[in-house]
Design a protein around this motif. Structure first.
Motif, PDB file in Angstrom:
ATOM      1  N   TRP A 143       0.845  -1.199   0.000  1.00 21.57           N
ATOM      2  CA  TRP A 143       0.000   0.000   0.000  1.00 21.57           C
ATOM      3  C   TRP A 143       0.877   1.245   0.000  1.00 21.57           C
ATOM      4  O   TRP A 143       1.890   1.319   0.691  1.00 21.57           O
ATOM      5  CB  TRP A 143      -0.867  -0.031   1.256  1.00 21.57           C
ATOM      6  CG  TRP A 143      -1.721   1.174   1.507  1.00 21.57           C
ATOM      7  CD1 TRP A 143      -3.005   1.363   1.090  1.00 21.57           C
ATOM      8  CD2 TRP A 143      -1.378   2.331   2.271  1.00 21.57           C
ATOM      9  NE1 TRP A 143      -3.476   2.560   1.547  1.00 21.57           N
ATOM     10  CE2 TRP A 143      -2.489   3.184   2.273  1.00 21.57           C
ATOM     11  CE3 TRP A 143      -0.225   2.741   2.939  1.00 21.57           C
ATOM     12  CZ2 TRP A 143      -2.498   4.408   2.914  1.00 21.57           C
ATOM     13  CZ3 TRP A 143      -0.228   3.959   3.589  1.00 21.57           C
ATOM     14  CH2 TRP A 143      -1.362   4.783   3.575  1.00 21.57           C
TER      15      TRP A 143
ATOM     16  N   THR B 217      -5.398   9.137  -4.086  1.00 20.73           N
ATOM     17  CA  THR B 217      -5.129   8.139  -5.110  1.00 20.73           C
ATOM     18  C   THR B 217      -4.032   7.235  -4.569  1.00 20.73           C
ATOM     19  O   THR B 217      -2.956   7.709  -4.188  1.00 20.73           O
ATOM     20  CB  THR B 217      -4.671   8.789  -6.432  1.00 20.73           C
ATOM     21  OG1 THR B 217      -5.660   9.723  -6.859  1.00 20.73           O
ATOM     22  CG2 THR B 217      -4.455   7.726  -7.513  1.00 20.73           C
TER      23      THR B 217
ATOM     24  N   ASP C 129      -2.084   1.613  -6.355  1.00 18.86           N
ATOM     25  CA  ASP C 129      -2.707   0.633  -7.252  1.00 18.86           C
ATOM     26  C   ASP C 129      -3.780   1.258  -8.144  1.00 18.86           C
ATOM     27  O   ASP C 129      -4.484   0.565  -8.870  1.00 18.86           O
ATOM     28  CB  ASP C 129      -3.291  -0.541  -6.465  1.00 18.86           C
ATOM     29  CG  ASP C 129      -4.470  -0.154  -5.587  1.00 18.86           C
ATOM     30  OD1 ASP C 129      -4.881   1.034  -5.569  1.00 18.86           O
ATOM     31  OD2 ASP C 129      -4.999  -1.051  -4.891  1.00 18.86           O
TER      32      ASP C 129
ATOM     33  N   THR D  89      -6.443   2.942  -7.045  1.00 20.44           N
ATOM     34  CA  THR D  89      -7.685   3.151  -6.307  1.00 20.44           C
ATOM     35  C   THR D  89      -7.827   4.631  -5.960  1.00 20.44           C
ATOM     36  O   THR D  89      -6.876   5.247  -5.474  1.00 20.44           O
ATOM     37  CB  THR D  89      -7.704   2.314  -5.014  1.00 20.44           C
ATOM     38  OG1 THR D  89      -7.582   0.938  -5.350  1.00 20.44           O
ATOM     39  CG2 THR D  89      -8.979   2.550  -4.218  1.00 20.44           C
ATOM     40  N   GLU D  90      -9.015   5.177  -6.215  1.00 20.70           N
ATOM     41  CA  GLU D  90      -9.293   6.563  -5.868  1.00 20.70           C
ATOM     42  C   GLU D  90     -10.332   6.595  -4.757  1.00 20.70           C
ATOM     43  O   GLU D  90     -11.380   5.965  -4.860  1.00 20.70           O
ATOM     44  CB  GLU D  90      -9.787   7.337  -7.092  1.00 20.70           C
ATOM     45  CG  GLU D  90      -8.707   7.478  -8.146  1.00 20.70           C
ATOM     46  CD  GLU D  90      -9.129   8.345  -9.325  1.00 20.70           C
ATOM     47  OE1 GLU D  90     -10.217   8.965  -9.266  1.00 20.70           O
ATOM     48  OE2 GLU D  90      -8.357   8.408 -10.288  1.00 20.70           O
TER      49      GLU D  90
END
Length: 127
Positions: free
Chosen positions: A67, A95, A98, A100-101
């Motif tokens: 992460w 953001t 990976d 992902t927002e």
């Protein structure tokens, strides 16, 4: 500038420091913005609130899984001053590495009496 405006400016500068530290992915920088007794409330943890050590453990677990934050932006900011406390609400758009927002609301409570800058004493994140 009135004392209230200056206090609000200090609170927003503390929020900017916190958001930048989060975006830097640097654990010590991020948690350096927090009082040792701070509490954190997240929508996806079973505990009602986490202490700094518990959150640090969670943070390190996320990091070990890959992460990371690529970008973090604070908007729609509002400051309420109550004595030596600033209650700051804002929208935070993050953001992740990976792709992902996330778009969340957050309340951050700062102790304005700490030196050299205000420290987080409570953070509450919600969807």
């Amino acid at each position: 500038m009135s004392p209230t405006d200056n206090t609000s400016t200090r609170a927003l500068a503390a929020l900017d420091r916190l958001v930048a530290a989060f975006a830097s992915n640097e654990e010590s920088t991020y948690f350096g913005c927090c009082a040792p007794t701070a509490r954190f409330v997240f929508p996806d943890t079973p505990e009602v609130a986490l202490g700094v050590e518990q959150y640090g453990t969670l943070w390190r677990g996320w990091r070990s899984e890959g992460w990371r934050v690529d970008k973090c932006v604070s908007t729609e900011r509002d400051v309420l001053i109550v004595g030596d406390t600033a209650i700051v609400t804002h929208r935070v758009s993050t953001t992740l590495g990976d792709g992902t927002e996330l778009s969340e609301r957050e309340t951050v409570v700062f102790d304005l009496a700490t030196s050299p800058h205000p420290l987080v004493v409570h953070e509450h994140l919600s969807a």
